[in-house]
Scaffold this motif. Structure first.
Motif, mmCIF file in Angstrom:
data_model
loop_
_atom_site.group_PDB
_atom_site.id
_atom_site.type_symbol
_atom_site.label_atom_id
_atom_site.label_comp_id
_atom_site.label_asym_id
_atom_site.label_seq_id
_atom_site.Cartn_x
_atom_site.Cartn_y
_atom_site.Cartn_z
ATOM 1 N N CYS A 51 0.828 -1.208 0.000
ATOM 2 C CA CYS A 51 0.000 0.000 0.000
ATOM 3 C C CYS A 51 0.861 1.257 0.000
ATOM 4 C CB CYS A 51 -0.928 0.024 1.207
ATOM 5 S SG CYS A 51 -2.080 -1.327 1.190
ATOM 6 N N ARG A 52 2.155 1.089 0.024
ATOM 7 C CA ARG A 52 3.092 2.216 0.079
ATOM 8 C C ARG A 52 2.744 3.143 1.236
ATOM 9 N NH1 ARG A 52 6.507 -0.230 -1.841
ATOM 10 N NH2 ARG A 52 7.794 1.614 -2.124
ATOM 11 N N LYS A 53 2.477 2.578 2.363
ATOM 12 C CA LYS A 53 1.952 3.378 3.458
ATOM 13 C C LYS A 53 2.462 2.782 4.766
ATOM 14 C CE LYS A 53 -2.507 5.113 4.915
ATOM 15 N NZ LYS A 53 -2.711 4.331 6.123
ATOM 16 N N PRO A 54 2.778 3.634 5.768
ATOM 17 C CA PRO A 54 3.212 3.066 7.050
ATOM 18 C C PRO A 54 2.099 2.199 7.637
ATOM 19 C CG PRO A 54 3.576 5.431 7.001
ATOM 20 C CD PRO A 54 2.772 5.098 5.791
ATOM 21 N N HIS A 91 -1.884 3.188 -1.705
ATOM 22 C CA HIS A 91 -1.694 3.276 -3.144
ATOM 23 C C HIS A 91 -1.433 1.855 -3.618
ATOM 24 C CE1 HIS A 91 -0.597 4.797 -6.946
ATOM 25 N NE2 HIS A 91 -0.499 6.054 -6.537
ATOM 26 N N TYR A 121 8.683 1.153 8.334
ATOM 27 C CA TYR A 121 7.442 1.459 7.625
ATOM 28 C C TYR A 121 7.392 2.874 7.071
ATOM 29 C CZ TYR A 121 6.108 -2.907 9.710
ATOM 30 O OH TYR A 121 6.085 -4.217 10.055
ATOM 31 N N GLU A 122 8.563 3.441 6.757
ATOM 32 C CA GLU A 122 8.563 4.812 6.252
ATOM 33 C C GLU A 122 8.296 4.837 4.748
ATOM 34 O OE1 GLU A 122 8.771 7.613 8.250
ATOM 35 O OE2 GLU A 122 8.444 6.007 9.693
ATOM 36 N N TYR A 123 7.045 4.598 4.402
ATOM 37 C CA TYR A 123 6.666 4.699 2.996
ATOM 38 C C TYR A 123 5.987 6.047 2.771
ATOM 39 C CZ TYR A 123 7.535 -0.300 2.732
ATOM 40 O OH TYR A 123 8.129 -1.522 2.779
ATOM 41 N N SER A 124 6.195 6.599 1.582
ATOM 42 C CA SER A 124 5.530 7.852 1.194
ATOM 43 C C SER A 124 5.768 8.974 2.186
ATOM 44 C CB SER A 124 4.022 7.647 1.036
ATOM 45 O OG SER A 124 3.764 6.619 0.131
ATOM 46 N N SER A 125 6.929 8.977 2.805
ATOM 47 C CA SER A 125 7.209 10.052 3.748
ATOM 48 C C SER A 125 7.359 11.369 2.996
ATOM 49 C CB SER A 125 8.502 9.739 4.506
ATOM 50 O OG SER A 125 8.956 10.919 5.112
ATOM 51 N N ARG A 157 10.851 12.695 2.070
ATOM 52 C CA ARG A 157 11.612 12.089 0.983
ATOM 53 C C ARG A 157 10.876 12.413 -0.319
ATOM 54 N NH1 ARG A 157 15.687 7.990 1.452
ATOM 55 N NH2 ARG A 157 16.254 8.095 -0.710
ATOM 56 N N THR A 158 11.473 13.186 -1.175
ATOM 57 C CA THR A 158 10.744 13.553 -2.391
ATOM 58 C C THR A 158 11.127 12.694 -3.582
ATOM 59 O OG1 THR A 158 12.413 15.225 -2.648
ATOM 60 C CG2 THR A 158 10.280 15.950 -1.807
ATOM 61 N N ASP A 159 12.332 12.093 -3.522
ATOM 62 C CA ASP A 159 12.792 11.384 -4.706
ATOM 63 C C ASP A 159 12.150 10.013 -4.882
ATOM 64 O OD1 ASP A 159 14.013 10.782 -2.339
ATOM 65 O OD2 ASP A 159 15.808 9.978 -3.268
ATOM 66 N N GLN A 160 11.799 9.369 -3.789
ATOM 67 C CA GLN A 160 11.190 8.039 -3.913
ATOM 68 C C GLN A 160 10.210 7.872 -2.769
ATOM 69 O OE1 GLN A 160 14.893 5.888 -3.657
ATOM 70 N NE2 GLN A 160 14.612 5.486 -1.489
ATOM 71 N N ASP A 161 9.287 6.902 -2.915
ATOM 72 C CA ASP A 161 8.252 6.809 -1.889
ATOM 73 C C ASP A 161 8.591 5.797 -0.802
ATOM 74 O OD1 ASP A 161 7.865 4.459 -3.214
ATOM 75 O OD2 ASP A 161 5.719 4.717 -3.532
ATOM 76 N N ALA A 168 -7.924 3.111 -2.465
ATOM 77 C CA ALA A 168 -6.477 2.937 -2.558
ATOM 78 C C ALA A 168 -6.059 2.505 -3.957
ATOM 79 C CB ALA A 168 -5.996 1.914 -1.537
ATOM 80 N N SER A 169 -6.953 1.846 -4.678
ATOM 81 C CA SER A 169 -6.551 1.422 -6.017
ATOM 82 C C SER A 169 -6.874 2.496 -7.047
ATOM 83 C CB SER A 169 -7.250 0.117 -6.382
ATOM 84 O OG SER A 169 -8.639 0.321 -6.402
ATOM 85 N N ARG A 222 -6.192 5.756 -6.560
ATOM 86 C CA ARG A 222 -5.379 6.939 -6.351
ATOM 87 C C ARG A 222 -4.589 7.244 -7.617
ATOM 88 N NH1 ARG A 222 -5.094 8.464 -1.100
ATOM 89 N NH2 ARG A 222 -3.527 10.040 -0.619
ATOM 90 N N ARG A 231 -0.174 10.842 -7.068
ATOM 91 C CA ARG A 231 -0.476 11.207 -5.681
ATOM 92 C C ARG A 231 0.013 10.139 -4.733
ATOM 93 N NH1 ARG A 231 -6.135 12.139 -3.611
ATOM 94 N NH2 ARG A 231 -5.260 12.423 -1.536
ATOM 95 N N ARG A 232 0.782 10.552 -3.764
ATOM 96 C CA ARG A 232 1.350 9.570 -2.857
ATOM 97 C C ARG A 232 0.314 9.076 -1.857
ATOM 98 N NH1 ARG A 232 7.336 10.636 -0.825
ATOM 99 N NH2 ARG A 232 8.373 10.409 -2.815
ATOM 100 N N ALA A 233 0.659 7.948 -1.243
ATOM 101 C CA ALA A 233 -0.224 7.431 -0.192
ATOM 102 C C ALA A 233 -0.221 8.407 0.983
ATOM 103 C CB ALA A 233 0.266 6.064 0.252
ATOM 104 N N TRP A 234 -1.266 8.299 1.746
ATOM 105 C CA TRP A 234 -1.446 9.164 2.913
ATOM 106 C C TRP A 234 -0.451 8.733 3.972
ATOM 107 C CZ3 TRP A 234 -5.777 7.947 6.857
ATOM 108 C CH2 TRP A 234 -5.809 8.947 7.848
ATOM 109 N N TYR A 235 0.443 9.683 4.371
ATOM 110 C CA TYR A 235 1.497 9.326 5.318
ATOM 111 C C TYR A 235 0.968 9.478 6.746
ATOM 112 C CZ TYR A 235 5.990 9.382 7.691
ATOM 113 O OH TYR A 235 7.028 9.109 8.521
ATOM 114 N N THR A 236 0.636 8.370 7.368
ATOM 115 C CA THR A 236 0.175 8.437 8.756
ATOM 116 C C THR A 236 0.601 7.175 9.480
ATOM 117 O OG1 THR A 236 -1.738 8.402 10.200
ATOM 118 C CG2 THR A 236 -2.056 7.509 8.028
ATOM 119 N N HIS A 237 0.914 7.330 10.744
ATOM 120 C CA HIS A 237 1.301 6.159 11.527
ATOM 121 C C HIS A 237 0.178 5.643 12.394
ATOM 122 C CE1 HIS A 237 5.423 7.265 10.384
ATOM 123 N NE2 HIS A 237 5.643 5.980 10.525
#
Lengths: 603, 265
Positions: free
Chosen positions: A316-319, A384, A574-578, A581-585, B74-75, B77, B81-87
């Motif tokens: 999901c490219r997400k934490p 995502h 789990y640092e995805y899409s931070s 970081r702009t260059d990669q997700d 999520a599919s 998006r 657009r990046r995924a929503w960054y939340t912990h």
């Protein structure tokens, strides 16, 4: 071990072992058979358990055949196996079938594939260690599975085979006269269980030590991936629960072979034999057995939960949503798992007041499970995703686990359990957990870590086709079992249609058998995919999924010693899409704050 | 398109599951025979079953709607657009810990009365305590039944004037009766599917089990604990007689079993 055996890495983490990653040669036997490399052992476990999965599945198909077409000739195999009974499955053979199906699947497939195959392969890689803390113990843990396989295999050739169910309740399992299957085969079965226990025990000691002592610098406990947390908690569960099963097994062997009476009360007359002497209590076995086997249910599930969390987060490219709640809920499941064994015994005749306490504990265990489900949904939320085989199997895991978890509440409630205990409702419940959740989790894991194991990618189209067919077959087989249970069809009946009130369930059972055959056939695709990709698979890059974990920093497949240099860990996995970081997700755990991304990314 | 197909594939199954579950009573895959329990205690168990079914059904549908929704968004998006960054979210975690926790606690405590009634001797109905009709002694693979002589009480030890039967348990309908459950060999389980009663028979223990057949008639009795190769064959029946005819029936049985040519004392 020949003179070529390298000095084992000494297990302090503050020294580099890079020299060990290259430059020593081993003979074929030390490298691939009696290997002390955790990756080879993990792969040995994987292949062995896949092979045993097929055997257990074949038992299951035979059971389904009997339930759909009772006492008719089996196709294909009737000549080979059932000639004496005119090509039919006899009731005593049927009892052996479901006994061995359960035994093989629980003790030789699910537990070793999670802890043995993936635990072994992933733990050192994910914490940045060159190998396990005790590599030789690790090797022994694999090789102790084979005496168990031998015992179980041999037991099939004694009259009746072991036929007391995978739970082997005495008196049935304690006295030679109790059934055709209670002969020496039962003793062999108990010895097999002991060997499996020894194997898991060595594994669990190793996992705990490795995780506590061998994390690479910067890998604090709360930077560990959830896979490692799950493996750690599982290892603790095994270490505390297994001795009880081993002791109980030895006591039952003593009852059978040396004339003790732990489980056999006085004055029992089985099959017109002499009355027994001594003052044992058969319920003692149930307490001891379930004191292990209930935590074992979580041993069969927690590692899959951990690995699913890692895969979902990456896909999901997400934490991960709620990292700490995930850890706390796994710990709660493990802790509560020790005080709920009595829910297998509500109607066994134990003190009924215990039913109430066990019910409250059992119902409350649904809470951490629910928290995990909500967190997985939260992880997908706003992510995502792309539908590849890993994602699909992971989502199936969550969906199937919801069903299996909710059906658990029915049997946790004692009054309802009075009715559904020992019916097909139970069978539906635990197949939704063990097949629906764990096995879909394992399919996802195989697809996800295969590139790291063998340096090649598995086929996506084949994987998806396998997923679709298995998913349809699985639900077609197991969902109707809920209905059978509510209709009052007891488990372990060689021919339920003798009873008038069950006659009308035959068409439903036939539908389930067709689904099961579809599901079984679909596993051929898995085999083709796993073994074919060894040869035809696309070469895998170091980090095919753009994942953060340490295992993806090592080459694919990693050499003996794993890492070129000891990885330093700067953050959680789990640092995805931070947004920083702009260059990669993604942001690998080993990359320092300011780093030019081009140096480590792979296409 | 592919995306839609996968969402359809993953989400059609909960829909099918709900439809099949709703159709179950019509297709007679649900509770056995009439679908109604044949005993008052069974009715309470059915009530609890349906209560849990409704709660879990709502949770099942709710979680799957949520799952379908998050997969859908999520599919969909856009690629840039990046995924929503939340912990995570502390408030959400607390909410979904406390609310299910309370529901589960309620469920647990709501069950207790029925369990006590079935199994805790203090909570047995008075009539059940007094009306001990028979001892059921299970063995591979049949049910042996021992009745006391009419007008006498069941003794722990077999008496000279006890009556015996196999695979047919005769009880009066309309009032709670108790049997003493034993086994002479391995474990068995006394299972009355239409009355929702089940109790294991344990070697060395005598376990009282009470049940009440609401209407006269015959009810299936089967074994539910694996007891050997013939486990599936242990079919028997409970015959409930109209209460006014029961005493007469037992007397006749006594006469038939003791008709050995000697005059009664």
């Amino acid at each position: 071990m020949t003179s070529e055996t390298p000095a084992h890495p000494d297990h302090s983490t503050d020294e580099t072992h890079s020299h060990q990653a290259h430059g020593h040669r081993q003979s074929f036997i030390t490298k691939y058979i009696f290997s002390t490399d955790h990756k080879v052992i993990g792969i040995q476990f994987l292949f062995t358990t896949i092979f045993l999965l097929l055997i257990g599945g074949a038992f299951a198909l035979a059971i389904r055949w009997q339930l759909a077409f009772p006492n008719t000739q089996m196709p294909f195999v009737n000549k080979a196996f059932f000639e004496a009974s005119g090509g039919q499955i006899t009731p005593e053979f049927y009892t052996m079938l479901f006994t061995m199906h359960g035994t093989v699947m629980v003790f030789l497939v699910i537990i070793p594939i999670l802890a043995g195959a993936f635990g072994n392969f992933l733990i050192p890689l994910m914490i940045g260690a060159p190998d396990m803390a005790f590599p030789k113990l690790n090797m022994m843990s694999y090789w102790f599975m084979w005496p168990a396989v031998a015992c179980f295999g041999l037991s099939l050739f004694y009259e009746g085979g072991p036929a007391a169910g995978w739970t082997s309740y005495p008196i049935l399992a304690a006295l030679y006269d109790a059934a055709p299957g209670s002969g020496f085969a039962q003793t062999l079965w108990l010895m097999g269980i002991t060997f499996v226990g020894v194997s898991s025990m060595m594994g669990s000691v190793n996992y705990m030590t490795t995780i506590i002592n061998m994390r690479s610098p910067g890998m604090t406990f709360f930077r560990m991936p959830l896979t490692i947390w799950a493996m750690f908690i599982t290892a603790i569960l095994q270490a505390f629960a297994l001795p009880v099963l081993t002791a109980a097994g030895l006591m039952l062997i003593a009852d059978r072979e040396f004339g003790t009476c732990f489980f056999v009360p006085a004055g029992i007359t089985v099959n017109d034999a002499e009355p027994t002497v001594g003052g044992g209590q058969p319920l003692l076995w149930q307490h001891l057995f379930w004191f292990y086997s209930h935590p074992a249910v979580y041993i069969m599930l927690l590692p899959a939960m951990g690995m699913i969390s890692d895969m979902l987060s990456c896909m999901c490219r997400k934490p991960i949503f709620g990292y700490r709640p995930m850890i706390y809920s796994m710990s709660a499941i493990a802790g509560l798992g020790f005080i709920v064994w009595g829910h297998h015994m509500f109607i066994s005749g134990m003190n009924p007041a215990l039913g109430m306490t066990f019910m409250v504990a059992t119902i409350m265990i649904a809470l951490p499970s629910a928290i995990k489900v909500f967190n997985w949904i939260g992880t997908i939320w706003g992510g995502h995703i792309e539908f590849n085989t890993v994602t699909l199997n992971s989502i199936a895991f969550v969906s199937m686990f919801i069903v299996g978890g909710l059906s658990g509440i029915f049997m946790a409630a004692v009054p309802v359990d009075i009715y559904i205990h020992d019916t097909y409702f139970i069978v539906a419940h635990f197949h939704y957990i063990l097949f629906g959740a764990t096995l879909f989790g394992i399919f996802a894991c195989i697809q996800f870590w295969y590139p790291k194991m063998f340096g090649r990618m598995m086929s996506e189209p084949l994987g998806k086709l396998h997923f679709v067919l298995t998913f349809i077959g699985m639900n077609g087989t197991f969902f109707p079992m809920h209905m059978l249970g509510i209709a009052g069809m007891p488990r372990r009946y060689a021919n339920p249609y003798l009873h008038e009130y069950l006659e009308h369930l035959l068409p439903l059972n036939q539908f389930m058998t067709y689904s099961a055959i579809l599901m079984g056939a679909a596993q051929i695709l898995l085999l083709i995919n796993v073994f074919g990709s060894l040869i035809w698979g696309k070469k895998a890059p170091r980090n095919p999924w753009n994942s953060n974990g340490l295992e993806w920093v090592a080459p694919s497949p990693p050499p003996h010693g794993n890492f070129e240099e000891i990885p330093l860990v700067y953050r959680g996995p789990y640092e995805y899409s931070s947004p920083e970081r702009t260059d990669q997700d993604y942001w690998p755990q080993t990359e320092h704050e300011i780093v030019s991304s081009s140096s480590t990314t792979t296409a | 398109m592919k995306r839609l197909w996968w969402i359809f594939f993953l989400m059609i199954w909960p829909v099918l599951a709900v439809i099949v579950s709703l159709l179950t009573p019509q297709l007679q895959w649900g509770f056995p025979l009439s679908g109604q329990s044949d005993s008052p205690l069974g009715g309470e168990i059915d009530h609890l079953f349906y209560l849990i079914l409704i709660i879990t059904g709502v949770v099942f549908v709710g979680t799957h709607i949520a799952l379908g929704y998050v997969i859908w968004t999520a599919s969909n998006r856009p690629g840039d657009r990046r995924a929503w960054y939340t912990h995570g979210n502390h408030k959400l975690e607390m909410t979904w810990t406390i609310i299910p926790g309370l529901i589960l606690l309620f469920l647990a405590f709501y069950q207790m009365r029925t369990w006590a009634e079935f199994r805790m001797e203090e909570a047995y109905p008075e009539a059940a305590k007094q009306n001990i009709v028979a001892e059921v002694n299970a063995r591979q693979f049949e049910w042996r039944i021992r009745y006391p002589a009419p007008g006498k009480e069941l003794q722990r030890k077999p008496q000279l004037d006890d009556m015996y039967g196999v695979n047919e348990l005769h009880v009066p309908a309309g009032s709670p009766v108790t049997i003493h459950l034993r086994t002479i060999d391995v474990q068995h389980s006394f299972f009355l599917p239409t009355m929702r009663i089940k109790q294991d028979a344990v070697p060395g223990l005598v376990i009282p089990v009470w049940f009440e057949a609401s209407e006269p008639g015959e009810y299936p009795l089967v074994c539910a604990e694996l007891c050997g190769w013939g486990h599936y064959k242990m079919g028997a029946k409970v015959v409930a007689h109209p209460p006014e005819e029961f005493d007469e029936f037992m007397k006749k049985m006594h006469q038939a079993q003791f008709n050995d040519g000697f005059a009664a004392e």
